[in-house]
Design an enzyme around this catalytic site. Structure first.
Site, PDB file in Angstrom:
ATOM      1  CD  GLU A 134      -2.988  -0.764   0.100  1.00 52.10           C
ATOM      2  OE1 GLU A 134      -3.047   0.255  -0.707  1.00 52.10           O
ATOM      3  OE2 GLU A 134      -3.686  -1.915  -0.481  1.00 52.10           O
ATOM      4  CE1 TYR A 163      -6.829   2.894  -0.204  1.00 52.03           C
ATOM      5  CE2 TYR A 163      -4.543   2.993   0.174  1.00 52.03           C
ATOM      6  CZ  TYR A 163      -5.554   2.357  -0.424  1.00 52.03           C
ATOM      7  OH  TYR A 163      -5.416   1.250  -1.239  1.00 52.03           O
ATOM      8  CG  ASP A 197      -8.070   3.771  -4.652  1.00 51.65           C
ATOM      9  OD1 ASP A 197      -9.237   3.961  -4.818  1.00 51.65           O
ATOM     10  OD2 ASP A 197      -7.026   3.145  -5.037  1.00 51.65           O
TER      11      ASP A 197
END
Length: 309
Positions: free
Chosen positions: A55, A138, A156
């Site tokens: 990520e 996020y 996102d």
């Protein structure tokens, strides 16, 4: 049938019939079950640390560049403790050209915090994750969903665009994440763990591969007939098609990248003359070198420059 496709194909009940977003989720989930990319951080043997690394790497960097870097990174530093003990110079060299090398420093700081506060194990829960260095809303939601298989509202840029079009009927979302978008995302996300995880992954994939910013492939979209934007005639489509990515040539980002490349490729400290040779504008170069030093990405030792130890 097993896996995500089976979960997406669950029969309609009275509860889902009253849910205005059930058909959207089911169609996208079935599509994802049939077409999802085979990525290593989605594999059954993935680890929470591997998901967290992916990520961070994927922030503003395409999958095609991230995947080989992620594989090499995880082979070298498979656990937070491994990265925590590495030299900063090795970390920056391994980060290479993924962009925004400050992310590499934050990831190492995150690893050290996981070791110091959580016995080397990526913590559970969005609140605990957000307390880690460099982990925002996020990333905490994504790790909660994709690593720990718990419900989270994962939003996102790609998900924002899917919701803006399919639910909101507009070509593109607002420049910054709004309260209205947040409410829509929470309303669309399923309330159960498995459904929420599937929706998060599927909606991100749809935005990345089909519902793209400039050239959406509406003919291949699993919700093309239900999409509010398409039904309205795709208003604002011409604006979305003209949307440009940020310029690169001549920017400070380019200069910083050249300086970092010169230092990564050198076995030791680099002479000031060598650094000055990477860019023609001396004032811009000096500004960029100073910013790299301030960010902790470069150290100046006398008239030489090097990556931090």
């Amino acid at each position: 049938m097993t896996g995500p496709a089976a979960r997406a194909a669950r029969p309609t009940t009275a509860a889902t019939a009253r849910d205005p977003h059930a058909d959207l989720r089911d169609a996208v989930g079935r599509w994802f079950g049939d077409t999802a990319r085979d990525l290593p951080w989605r594999a059954p043997d993935r680890t929470p640390w591997g998901v967290l690394v992916s990520e961070v790497m994927l922030q503003q960097t395409p999958v095609v560049r991230v995947e080989p870097a992620w594989r090499a990174w995880m082979e070298r530093w498979p656990e937070p403790a491994d990265l925590a003990a590495a030299s900063t110079a090795d970390v920056l060299r391994a980060w290479g050209r993924l962009g925004y090398p400050r992310r590499a420093l934050r990831l190492q700081e995150c690893a050290r915090t996981i070791v110091a506060r959580h016995d080397g194990v990526v913590p559970l829960g969005e609140e605990a994750l957000r307390a880690l260095p460099g982990v925002g809303e996020y990333t905490a939601a994504a790790v909660t969903a994709f690593a720990h298989a718990q419900r989270a509202v994962v939003v996102d840029t790609n998900v924002r665009r899917v919701l803006a079009r399919a639910v909101g009927g507009v070509a593109l979302p607002a420049p910054s994440y709004t309260a209205a978008e947040r409410a829509t995302a929470a309303a669309v996300a399923p309330t159960d763990d498995a459904g929420a995880v599937l929706w998060a992954a599927a909606s991100m994939e749809l935005g990345a591969l089909v519902c793209t910013a400039r050239s959406p492939r509406c003919g291949a979209c699993p919700v093309r007939d239900a999409c509010a934007w398409r039904r309205a005639g795709r208003p604002g489509d011409e604006h979305a098609a003209r949307r440009r990515t940020q310029a690169w040539a001549g920017t400070d980002r380019q200069v910083r990248g050249r300086v970092m490349a010169a230092l990564r490729e050198a076995p030791g400290p680099v002479a000031g003359d060598t650094v000055r040779a990477v860019w023609h504008d001396a004032a811009q170069l000096d500004r960029c070198v100073a910013s790299l030093v301030e960010d902790g990405l470069v150290e100046q030792v006398g008239g030489r420059y090097r990556l931090p130890d």
